[in-house]
Scaffold this motif. Structure first.
Motif, PDB file in Angstrom:
ATOM      1  N   THR A 113       0.812  -1.212   0.000  1.00 46.62           N
ATOM      2  CA  THR A 113       0.000   0.000   0.000  1.00 46.62           C
ATOM      3  C   THR A 113       0.848   1.266   0.000  1.00 46.62           C
ATOM      4  O   THR A 113       0.352   2.344  -0.319  1.00 46.62           O
ATOM      5  CB  THR A 113      -0.916   0.032   1.233  1.00 46.62           C
ATOM      6  N   ASN A 121       3.746   0.847  -4.726  1.00 49.16           N
ATOM      7  CA  ASN A 121       3.049  -0.016  -5.676  1.00 49.16           C
ATOM      8  C   ASN A 121       3.964  -0.656  -6.711  1.00 49.16           C
ATOM      9  O   ASN A 121       3.484  -1.332  -7.631  1.00 49.16           O
ATOM     10  CB  ASN A 121       1.913   0.740  -6.375  1.00 49.16           C
ATOM     11  N   VAL A 151      -2.732  -7.215  -6.425  1.00 48.34           N
ATOM     12  CA  VAL A 151      -2.656  -6.253  -7.528  1.00 48.34           C
ATOM     13  C   VAL A 151      -3.990  -6.218  -8.277  1.00 48.34           C
ATOM     14  O   VAL A 151      -4.460  -5.163  -8.694  1.00 48.34           O
ATOM     15  CB  VAL A 151      -1.493  -6.608  -8.477  1.00 48.34           C
ATOM     16  N   PHE A 154      -5.975   2.281  -0.622  1.00 46.11           N
ATOM     17  CA  PHE A 154      -5.172   1.883  -1.776  1.00 46.11           C
ATOM     18  C   PHE A 154      -6.087   1.500  -2.948  1.00 46.11           C
ATOM     19  O   PHE A 154      -5.871   1.926  -4.086  1.00 46.11           O
ATOM     20  CB  PHE A 154      -4.266   0.719  -1.408  1.00 46.11           C
ATOM     21  N   HIS A 155      -7.115   0.720  -2.656  1.00 46.91           N
ATOM     22  CA  HIS A 155      -8.022   0.298  -3.726  1.00 46.91           C
ATOM     23  C   HIS A 155      -8.854   1.470  -4.248  1.00 46.91           C
ATOM     24  O   HIS A 155      -9.085   1.580  -5.461  1.00 46.91           O
ATOM     25  CB  HIS A 155      -8.931  -0.818  -3.236  1.00 46.91           C
ATOM     26  N   GLY A 204      -4.712   2.265  -6.559  1.00 48.53           N
ATOM     27  CA  GLY A 204      -3.332   1.867  -6.332  1.00 48.53           C
ATOM     28  C   GLY A 204      -2.345   3.011  -6.233  1.00 48.53           C
ATOM     29  O   GLY A 204      -1.143   2.809  -6.464  1.00 48.53           O
ATOM     30  N   SER A 212      -0.123   4.564  -4.305  1.00 42.93           N
ATOM     31  CA  SER A 212       0.563   4.349  -3.026  1.00 42.93           C
ATOM     32  C   SER A 212       1.167   5.625  -2.470  1.00 42.93           C
ATOM     33  O   SER A 212       1.316   5.764  -1.253  1.00 42.93           O
ATOM     34  CB  SER A 212       1.645   3.272  -3.178  1.00 42.93           C
TER      35      SER A 212
END
Length: 500
Positions: free
Chosen positions: A6, A9, A33, A335-336, A340, A342
């Motif tokens: 996180t 990436n 991922v 993160f999602h 993504g 980071s």
């Protein structure tokens, strides 16, 4: 399936590495991922399967460096003989389209058993797959249930040691007894003066301290985690949301493609509801994820405003496993929701560490509002919910489950969404919190012992006391050490018998 961090990436590891390490060296948490997807036809193919077969199917989509045979062995060892229900995680119907997902039939009578009976088997195989010969030291901070479940799961597992820290005044008497009487030659338990966030922060600092890691390396040891920061602890929790929906399909409650449910989860560290989020992202028909908090309502505020602020009064409540102000698993969700990014996630985590506060961007706020509904309740409302449910349905629930039920009632009132069936995660046996549950029906008697309260609650409710809890009365305390949060590293070294 590969995993990234996180906070970076560019990281790429397999699931065995992610499980063995527990946390990424950069301080981030491992996440897939890409998430696997399940079609309606694939759901239908699992309707008649038992819990073990459902688990192997879902786990196999994430843990692709494990063979089906290996996963079957792990799942069988975890679930075959250790749960008091043949269905492992049964679904009970109450009324008004509400269903209770009972996650507490394992050996410690809490939902953490669902993952922590499986994690030791996944972890020991992961270590072998990675060609590592270190003795693995499991380091855990607990607000009550994780500690006992982890101790029970890892007790006397070859090649492992486990050390658990818990807040001295932040767990129920039964939770404390469960941990301090734990048997096993490889276990250690220590209380911390402070709250759960103090214990959790201390564990994270130990994990990322290079000098501490070097000392362990010198002694042929390496850290891993059994908290839900470890992907191997989180991924088994996805299974039971699918299983609950499949059970409802089997009984005819879910009878057409795409029929949605709501899922309400009492949570403090955000791991249990994050597993429900993953299930939804994989294709489980979920309309709304309902996040239920007690008086420590930092998650309610975040999910309704986009502002995370732990700078507030900490409340010690009768639902102690939710007495948390720093919810570690939010990092994975962010993160999602940032696709993504980071760098953004790392920046927010640095702000949280430095100031105790961060605010997400407008695009993330909108995604939060679309996915989640959040609410909270106090101890009085919690006890009123316990009595109301028992009087109406003869169903006795614990204090955490009551928070979930009460907040779900708030959701229905606020949204008028009364037709969508709801699954409420029930996270613990009511006997783990007997004085508070009993207090929902009568004035508590402070002179009564914990086990007298348990016996009276059993008589009142006509519900049997789970055998693992009844057996505690005759067990001797093995661990009575208490330390300051600044001394947790020394406590680790002392329990491991190595220099510092």
């Amino acid at each position: 399936m590969v995993y990234t961090s996180t906070r970076d990436n560019t990281v790429r590891v397999d699931s065995a590495t992610a499980i063995m390490r527990g946390i990424s060296p950069d301080g981030g948490l491992y996440v897939p991922v890409e998430l696997p997807k399940l079609s309606y036809s694939e759901l239908c193919s699992m309707v008649s399967a038992d819990y073990q077969h459902r688990a192997v199917d879902i786990l196999g989509r994430f843990l692709t460096d494990f063979t089906d045979e290996e996963l079957s062995e792990c799942v069988k060892a975890a679930y075959e003989d250790k749960f008091g229900s043949d269905t492992v995680a049964p679904v009970a119907s109450i009324n008004d389209g509400r269903y209770i997902l009972e996650l507490w039939h394992g050996p410690t009578c809490a939902f953490k058993d669902m993952a922590l009976q499986l994690l030791p088997h996944l972890l020991t195989r992961s270590v072998k797959k990675c060609g590592d010969d270190h003795e693995i030291v499991i380091l855990v901070a607990t607000s009550g249930d994780t500690g006992k479940a982890a101790l029970e799961g890892f007790a006397d597992v070859p090649g492992t040691r486990i050390i658990v820290f818990y807040p001295d005044e932040g767990v129920s008497n039964i939770q404390k007894l469960q941990m301090t009487t734990q048997e096993g030659d490889n276990v250690g338990v220590c209380a911390v003066w402070g709250n759960f966030d103090d214990a959790q922060t201390g564990v994270k600092m130990i994990f990322t301290n290079d000098e501490v890691k070097a000392q362990l390396e010198k002694n042929g040891m390496a850290f891993s985690s059994a908290n839900s920061i470890n992907w191997g602890r989180l991924v088994p929790q996805i299974v039971y949301y699918f299983s609950a929906y499949l059970d409802l399909m089997q009984t005819g409650e879910m009878d057409y493609e795409g029929e949605e449910i709501n899922i309400a989860v009492p949570t403090g560290n955000f791991g249990n509801i994050l597993a429900a989020f993953y299930a939804k992202m994989m294709g489980l028909p979920v309309k709304k994820l309902i996040c239920a908090s007690n008086a420590n309502n930092v998650l309610t505020e975040f999910l309704t405003t986009g502002v995370y602020d732990r700078n507030r009064k900490f409340h010690t409540t009768m639902s102690p496993s939710m007495d948390i102000l720093i919810s570690s698993n939010l990092e994975r969700l962010l993160f999602h929701l940032t696709d993504g990014d980071s760098a953004r996630v790392k920046g927010w985590m640095e702000q949280l560490s430095a100031t105790g506060r961060y605010e997400v961007d407008d695009d993330v706020k909108q995604k939060l509002f679309d996915l989640f509904w959040a609410g909270c309740c106090d101890d009085g409302e919690t006890q009123a919910q316990i009595k109301e449910l028992f009087d109406a349905d003869g169903y006795l629930c614990d204090t955490h489950t009551a928070v979930g039920l009460h907040v779900y009632t708030q959701y229905r009132s606020a949204t008028e969404d009364v037709k969508t069936p709801a699954v409420i995660a029930s996270t613990a046996s009511p006997y783990k919190f007997a004085p508070s549950v009993l207090g929902s029906f009568k004035e508590p008697d402070s002179a009564r012992s914990e086990f007298e309260n348990i016996d009276e609650l059993s008589v009142l409710s006509s519900c049997p006391v789970p055998a693992p809890l009844a057996a505690l009365e005759s067990k001797s305390v093995r661990f009575d050490k208490v330390c300051k949060k600044e001394d947790m590293t020394k406590a680790v070294f002392d329990m491991l018998g190595i220099g510092n």
